[in-house]
Design an enzyme around this catalytic site. Structure first.
Site, PDB file in Angstrom:
ATOM      1  N   GLY A 249     116.766 -58.374 -34.315  1.00 43.30           N
ATOM      2  CA  GLY A 249     116.978 -57.125 -33.602  1.00 43.30           C
ATOM      3  C   GLY A 249     117.326 -57.404 -32.152  1.00 43.30           C
ATOM      4  O   GLY A 249     117.078 -58.497 -31.639  1.00 43.30           O
ATOM      5  N   ASP A 250     117.896 -56.429 -31.485  1.00 46.21           N
ATOM      6  CA  ASP A 250     118.093 -56.568 -30.047  1.00 46.21           C
ATOM      7  C   ASP A 250     116.809 -56.091 -29.356  1.00 46.21           C
ATOM      8  O   ASP A 250     115.940 -55.494 -29.985  1.00 46.21           O
ATOM      9  CB  ASP A 250     119.324 -55.778 -29.591  1.00 46.21           C
ATOM     10  CG  ASP A 250     119.877 -56.326 -28.277  1.00 46.21           C
ATOM     11  OD1 ASP A 250     119.153 -57.063 -27.582  1.00 46.21           O
ATOM     12  OD2 ASP A 250     121.030 -56.007 -27.935  1.00 46.21           O
TER      13      ASP A 250
END
Ligand code: BGC
Length: 717
Positions: A249-250
């Site tokens: 994920g960011d």
């Protein structure tokens, strides 16, 4: 499947599994130790080899299963030796250069214990308002795909466990570059066709190149935030393309599903993300949750096992189970002569000569004015590198040190951003007494990168006033643009003798700038993104489609305009065509624009086959384009040959031009070189529920820039 991974999985508790699925976003050093003790499987780089070993030791010796850590860092365009920003690297039109810069970065990073970089950025970006265009390779899917491939190979090599290899992350999957209005984090409504033809190809190229991980984008695509986008993360990336690496994920991208308005709360967001295909959360969201929130009944155990396997496979490929530690005495902590030489050459190689009346290179002026904020600024590194202790010098210091005999006057005139124009008078006075005025103008790096979208693409502050005032003295004026994005240059460019885009060029940018001015190197790159005439044209890119009413000429706004066109069958006059009334057609400088200090002529292009089979493997070379280029100047120089295609009649509207191949070649003065460019079938394919080359004619436009091409027609049968 490795016995080690099966064995570990069979012994892991639910909490130990979840621990492997997180990387806490940039924790402070004390917190990092505590997190690793708690079983978090990955960490940001601490930042030294010794500190990395300390954390690895906690993981290996103080946790029950002794699983080593992944150590992540945004090594975007260098760690200790900073290379030009990726957009500048793209301008070199040279995959080999990108590969060698990534290899240098990997060598430095791994020596300090970094094993996982969050690079390359594979987002195609056609909107220069978006600050992150600096981190990518521009507007073209093919150029971006080739450079993403080169960067992944440069980082990873053939063997991730080697002491000069790190795991690459293709980001931000997908559509991040398409955010509406160029505003960072904004969503995009993207058709299947736009995804398949523009935004997905560079990610598919990364997967084919073996990228170890892929990062989900912050944005939503057609209403579904990417961290929850099961169809794209799982069905396309993992199933269709067979990606068996880690989807990370960011930063806080999972928790962001709450403000996106698709998750009730953070537990819901975490559950949706893992179900959609995320493997590692970046942020810290799961840590904040109770065991109940993430109980096996609420997260699919098979999906979690799959994610854990992916993480452990990456650790295994990196050789971390055998050797989690690095040798602190071998840590590279500063650039050396070779790394400096490489990034210096790269900074020149990616520079683009927008126009030149012959003044460049400068020859031997005795009295030279350096003006503009970048005359003395050292802000050449770009937006990403503030953490690593790297620095660059200034152009004024560099020029004075190298050419002390020149009478170099330095008068900044204005600063970057303020409205203060009090210094312009002194710069004008100094310009009057100089043989040449060099204006070093641009955007400070803080105006590009993440969360740095701009609605105005002109030079900020009073820099345009400075350029016009200096040029108005009649002293020949050269402008060097230090920038992280395409700029609108319309209001001053015709007043000056030459303009070179040097971008944010990294550690050795000042040396490269002086090389370019003096002709030690030449700016023979090409624009990887179009420079618009006005922000009102944006998004604008060369590979647009025709309308049913293409315009022949641009706008000619007059008081009588409403009288001009009569609109009827066979009588569609130019009023009723696709254009802006108040602008000429097209951008000010298109994708692919640029020249260099040498001059070239091109012979007629030839193709190896004028008919080729429409059916067959996508990666098969169906023909080659060959052109002889002659260096007619008295200096050695580089030519870039670009091949664009147009599918003349197709079942759906197609781009008027699309890049299908290119090559950059160095040619000695007076020599002729034969340049041969392979064209693959997939470069000519269109998407309609799958890739297909439709039988019929294709125009191939071959030349130095889009404006100077010659055409040859080939036929798919
Ligand atoms: C950026 C990513 C980056 C991550 C970790 C985020 O804000 O969007 O590109 O890799 O931070 O630093």
């Amino acid at each position: 499947m490795s016995g080690r991974i099966d064995d570990l999985l069979s012994r892991m508790t639910w909490d130990e599994k979840l621990g492997q699925l997180q990387i806490v976003f940039r924790p402070n050093p004390d917190d990092a130790v505590a997190l690793v003790r708690r079983g978090v499987g990955s960490t940001f780089w601490p930042p030294s080899a010794a500190a990395t070993n300390t954390l690895q030791r906690v993981a290996v010796e103080e946790t029950r299963l002794g699983i080593p850590l992944l150590v992540g860092l945004d090594v975007i365009h260098g760690q200790r030796t900073i290379a030009p920003i990726p957009l500048a690297q793209a301008a070199a039109f040279d995959p080999e250069l990108v590969r060698s810069l990534a290899y240098l970065a990997a060598t430095e990073a791994r020596s300090g214990g970094v094993t996982w970089t969050f690079s390359p950025m594979a987002d195609v970006s056609r909107d220069p308002r978006w600050g992150r265009v600096s981190e990518g390779f521009g507007e073209d899917p093919l150029l971006t795909s080739l450079l993403v491939t080169a960067m992944v190979q440069g980082y990873q090599g053939d063997d991730l466990s080697a002491p000069d290899a790190i795991a690459a992350t293709a980001k931000h999957f997908v559509g991040y570059g398409a955010g509406e209005g160029g505003r960072d984090y904004n969503g995009a409504d993207l058709s299947e066709r736009a995804l398949r033809t523009v935004h997905l190809p560079p990610f598919e190229a990364a997967v084919r190149a073996g990228a170890a991980s892929v990062m989900a984008a912050f944005t939503s695509v057609s209403g579904i935030p990417m961290h929850a986008h099961r169809r794209l993360l799982t069905d396309v990336l993992k199933r269709e393309w067979g990606f068996d690496g880690v989807v990370v994920g960011d930063a806080e991208g999972v928790a962001n599903l709450v403000p996106h308005g698709v998750a009730e709360d953070v537990p819901d967001a975490v559950r949706q993300s893992f179900a959609a295909g995320l493997d590692v959360e970046m942020g810290g969201a799961p840590l904040a949750l109770t065991a109940d929130d993430l109980a096996p009944g609420r997260l699919d155990p098979a999906r979690i096992d799959d994610a854990v396997r992916r993480v452990l496979r990456m650790k295994e490929a990196l050789g971390l189970f055998e050797n989690p530690y690095v040798d602190p005495t071998a840590e590279i902590t500063a650039p050396d002569a070779d790394s400096r030489a490489l990034v210096r050459a790269a900074a020149a190689r990616g520079s683009v000569l927008l126009h030149n009346d012959g003044i460049l290179p400068l020859g031997e002026p005795r009295r030279l004015l350096l003006t503009g904020p970048y005359a003395t600024s050292t802000d050449h590194l770009g937006a990403w590198v503030q953490f690593f202790g790297a620095h660059a010098g200034s152009v004024a210091d560099e020029l004075r040190a190298r050419r002390p005999e020149l009478d170099t006057v330095v008068e900044e005139g204005v600063d970057f951003l303020s409205g203060d124009d009090a210094g312009i008078a002194a710069a004008v006075e100094a310009a009057r007494g100089a043989e040449v005025a060099v204006v070093l103008a641009g955007e400070p790096s803080a105006l590009s990168g993440e969360a740095a979208s701009r609605s105005d693409l002109r030079l900020p502050g009073r820099q345009e006033d400075l350029i016009r005032a200096v040029a108005a003295t009649g002293t020949p004026t050269v402008v060097l643009l230090v920038t992280g994005r395409p700029l609108v240059v319309t209001d001053w460019i015709d007043e000056v003798a030459a303009t070179v885009v040097v971008w944010h060029g990294g550690t050795e940018a000042p040396a490269a700038v002086v090389d370019l001015l003096l002709g030690v190197a030449e700016p023979a790159g090409r624009l990887p993104m179009s420079f618009p005439r006005s922000v009102g044209q944006v998004p604008i890119h060369y590979a647009h489609e025709n309308t049913g009413r293409p315009a022949a000429t641009g706008g000619t706004l007059t008081a009588h305009h409403h009288d001009v066109g009569l609109h009827g069958p066979g009588n569609v006059q130019d009023k009723y065509t696709s254009k802006y009334l108040d602008l000429p057609l097209g951008p000010r400088f298109s994708f692919g624009h640029g020249s260099g200090y040498a001059r070239f002529t091109h012979a007629e292009p030839r193709v190896s086959a004028s008919v080729f089979p429409a059916d067959g493997p996508g990666d098969e070379t169906v023909l080659t384009v060959t052109v002889a280029v002659t260096n007619t100047s008295d200096r050695r120089g580089d030519e870039v040959v670009q091949v664009f295609a147009r599918d003349v009649v197709a079942s759906t509207t197609q781009p008027v031009r699309r890049l299908v191949g290119f090559a950059r070649k160095t040619v000695d003065a007076g020599d002729t070189a034969t340049v041969t460019i392979p064209v693959r079938r997939e470069a000519l394919a269109l998407w309609s529920d799958g890739w297909t080359v439709e039988p019929g004619a294709f125009e191939l436009h071959v030349g130095s820039t889009l404006e100077t091409t010659r055409m040859v027609t080939v036929v798919a049968e």
